[in-house]
Design a protein around this motif. Structure first.
Motif, PDB file in Angstrom:
ATOM      1  N   ALA A 214      46.416  32.545  46.408  1.00 11.48           N
ATOM      2  CA  ALA A 214      46.148  33.339  45.124  1.00 11.48           C
ATOM      3  C   ALA A 214      47.112  33.226  44.171  1.00 11.48           C
ATOM      4  CB  ALA A 214      46.053  34.703  45.944  1.00 11.48           C
TER       5      ALA A 214
ATOM      6  N   THR B 134      41.892  25.656  34.782  1.00  9.86           N
ATOM      7  CA  THR B 134      41.394  26.555  33.781  1.00  9.86           C
ATOM      8  C   THR B 134      40.422  25.934  32.806  1.00  9.86           C
ATOM      9  OG1 THR B 134      43.095  27.875  33.964  1.00  9.86           O
ATOM     10  CG2 THR B 134      42.025  28.588  32.282  1.00  9.86           C
TER      11      THR B 134
ATOM     12  N   ASN C 209      32.852  34.815  35.566  1.00 10.23           N
ATOM     13  CA  ASN C 209      33.192  35.768  36.937  1.00 10.23           C
ATOM     14  C   ASN C 209      32.511  35.388  38.269  1.00 10.23           C
ATOM     15  OD1 ASN C 209      34.844  37.167  35.290  1.00 10.23           O
ATOM     16  ND2 ASN C 209      33.526  38.917  35.128  1.00 10.23           N
TER      17      ASN C 209
ATOM     18  N   THR D 226      33.629  32.654  40.528  1.00 13.09           N
ATOM     19  CA  THR D 226      34.666  32.874  41.746  1.00 13.09           C
ATOM     20  C   THR D 226      34.231  33.053  42.969  1.00 13.09           C
ATOM     21  OG1 THR D 226      35.700  34.028  39.689  1.00 13.09           O
ATOM     22  CG2 THR D 226      36.894  34.198  41.884  1.00 13.09           C
TER      23      THR D 226
ATOM     24  N   ARG E 113      38.177  28.673  40.907  1.00 12.90           N
ATOM     25  CA  ARG E 113      38.788  29.497  40.396  1.00 12.90           C
ATOM     26  C   ARG E 113      38.114  29.728  38.877  1.00 12.90           C
ATOM     27  NH1 ARG E 113      44.268  30.725  41.798  1.00 12.90           N
ATOM     28  NH2 ARG E 113      44.702  30.726  39.326  1.00 12.90           N
TER      29      ARG E 113
ATOM     30  N   THR F  32      38.183  33.197  34.038  1.00 11.30           N
ATOM     31  CA  THR F  32      38.754  34.585  33.810  1.00 11.30           C
ATOM     32  C   THR F  32      39.968  35.080  34.947  1.00 11.30           C
ATOM     33  OG1 THR F  32      36.761  35.232  34.879  1.00 11.30           O
ATOM     34  CG2 THR F  32      36.893  35.616  32.533  1.00 11.30           C
ATOM     35  N   ARG F  33      40.065  34.147  35.822  1.00 10.63           N
ATOM     36  CA  ARG F  33      41.124  34.293  36.894  1.00 10.63           C
ATOM     37  C   ARG F  33      42.443  34.029  36.101  1.00 10.63           C
ATOM     38  NH1 ARG F  33      40.588  33.897  42.545  1.00 10.63           N
ATOM     39  NH2 ARG F  33      42.982  33.887  42.685  1.00 10.63           N
ATOM     40  N   ASP F  34      42.408  33.568  34.933  1.00  8.57           N
ATOM     41  CA  ASP F  34      43.634  33.263  34.080  1.00  8.57           C
ATOM     42  C   ASP F  34      43.791  34.061  33.004  1.00  8.57           C
ATOM     43  OD1 ASP F  34      45.740  31.822  32.804  1.00  8.57           O
ATOM     44  OD2 ASP F  34      45.031  30.083  33.233  1.00  8.57           O
TER      45      ASP F  34
ATOM     46  N   ILE G  34      39.595  40.608  38.064  1.00  7.03           N
ATOM     47  CA  ILE G  34      39.092  39.496  38.584  1.00  7.03           C
ATOM     48  C   ILE G  34      40.034  38.945  39.735  1.00  7.03           C
ATOM     49  CG2 ILE G  34      38.318  37.115  38.306  1.00  7.03           C
ATOM     50  CD1 ILE G  34      36.390  39.518  37.421  1.00  7.03           C
ATOM     51  N   PHE G  35      41.496  38.902  39.242  1.00  4.31           N
ATOM     52  CA  PHE G  35      42.518  38.527  39.973  1.00  4.31           C
ATOM     53  C   PHE G  35      42.598  39.589  41.248  1.00  4.31           C
ATOM     54  CE2 PHE G  35      46.703  38.485  41.211  1.00  4.31           C
ATOM     55  CZ  PHE G  35      47.018  37.287  40.989  1.00  4.31           C
TER      56      PHE G  35
ATOM     57  N   GLY H  93      40.046  38.640  43.712  1.00  2.00           N
ATOM     58  CA  GLY H  93      40.095  37.369  44.566  1.00  2.00           C
ATOM     59  C   GLY H  93      41.377  37.644  45.359  1.00  2.00           C
TER      60      GLY H  93
END
Lengths: 105, 235
Positions: free
Chosen positions: B4, B27, B97, B100, B106, B109-111, B173-174, B177
């Motif tokens: 993560a 990304t 989204n 994920t 990844r 939007t995890r960034d 989102i993070f 995860g």
């Protein structure tokens, strides 16, 4: 988890702690992790209360006027997102503490 | 926890300057995939339209009609020019989204960079459209309402609007995860012989809740907040 296993684990933890020299760096790191947990725990109270209130009021609204359910649900989601903002801020601070500040110490 | 927190990135230093640019290849690649998926969706929705609609056309029509109605409610008839922007934001965030959910992928939007870019797009569109509609003087005047000394706090509220817009999507989102990657491990450690079965059962449930449900809600919220910010500045 049986008792013998727990005793073994506790013994291993104590041995590691005794072998580990405790200096300021370790204490700072521990403070980082501790404050990240505190930050999330305390910071989640407000959004929890706020979102619960919004959800309860939305339920009342739907019970009173079931034909407006779609609109009420939309408004509720938006209000939830706004109420969540402070929780997200504390999450950002916790992420900074865990993944940026603690590894740098 | 490692998967993560791990950030795969490459840094480039521009020659003869001190400017360092850090690129996140995963990304970038996932953004291209998400864009391609959105373009494909739009193509599928609009290809060979009929009076008696097929499955794709029904889905596309449902999405477009519901967003059209919401935009008409908050922005009026002239606000319909924002429909493509809002709809594209919604579809892009939704697709990224839901990416994920696939293991080892990844979504963009995890960034934080992606969400910040999307929020900045909304910021620029909202302010430019407000200036176009009200004129520059009236637009500036809104910052001195209700009293002239409220100017700094009004400016700060504009900045924090964009920041919270970006952080909300990224944070949700993070955090989802992180929970997806941590909870199965904890279950595995906590319970001795049935921990494996428990974590195996927990994974699809966690993915369904944090990936599909929260991802869908957050995509909707992102698009709706963009609409709300545009509407507030234009009025």
């Amino acid at each position: 988890m049986d008792i013998a296993h727990a005793q073994e684990t506790a013994k291993a933890v104590v041995e590691t702690a005794q072998a580990m020299p405790i200096d300021g760096r370790v204490i700072l790191k521990a403070a980082c992790y501790l404050s990240a947990g505190l930050c999330m725990g305390i910071g989640a109270i407000g959004p929890g209360v706020g979102e619960g209130y919004v959800g309860g009021r939305a339920c009342e609204g739907v019970a009173r006027q079931p034909e407006l359910q779609g609109q009420i649900t939309r408004t509720m989601l938006l209000a939830d997102a706004i109420a969540e903002t402070t929780g997200i801020y504390s999450l950002i601070i916790a992420i900074l503490l865990l993944f940026v500040i603690a590894p740098a110490i | 926890m490692d998967s993560a927190s791990q950030i795969v990135s490459h840094s480039f230093v521009f020659p003869r300057t001190d400017i360092t640019v850090t690129l996140n290849p995963q990304t970038l690649i996932m953004t291209f995939f998400a864009s391609a998926a959105v373009i494909l969706l739009g193509f599928m929705f609009s290809r060979n339209l009929k009076t008696v609609p097929g499955r794709c056309q029904v889905l596309g029509e449902a999405i477009v009609t519901s967003f059209d109605e919401m935009i008409r409610q908050s922005l009026g008839e002239e606000g319909r020019k924002f429909l493509p922007l809002i709809l594209t934001l919604f579809l892009f965030v939704l697709v990224s989204n839901w990416m994920t959910v696939i293991p080892f992928l990844r979504g963009p939007t995890r960034d934080l960079n992606t969400t910040l870019a999307l929020a900045l797009i909304v910021l620029v569109v909202a302010h430019v459209s407000a200036i176009q509609k009200k004129g520059f003087i009236k637009y500036l005047k809104a910052y001195f309402e209700p009293f002239w000394f409220m100017f700094p706090s009004n400016v700060f509220s504009e900045v924090s609007k964009t920041a919270s817009h970006a952080f909300r999507l990224f944070g949700n989102i993070f955090a989802g995860g992180v929970v997806i990657s941590v909870v199965p491990v904890i279950l595995l450690q906590l319970f001795k012989w049935f921990g494996f079965a428990l974590s195996l059962a927990a994974m699809p449930l966690l993915n369904a809740f944090f990936g599909i449900f929260i991802g869908g809600v957050q995509a909707f919220v992102f698009a709706m907040l963009a609409l709300a910010y545009i509407a507030v500045l234009r009025e």
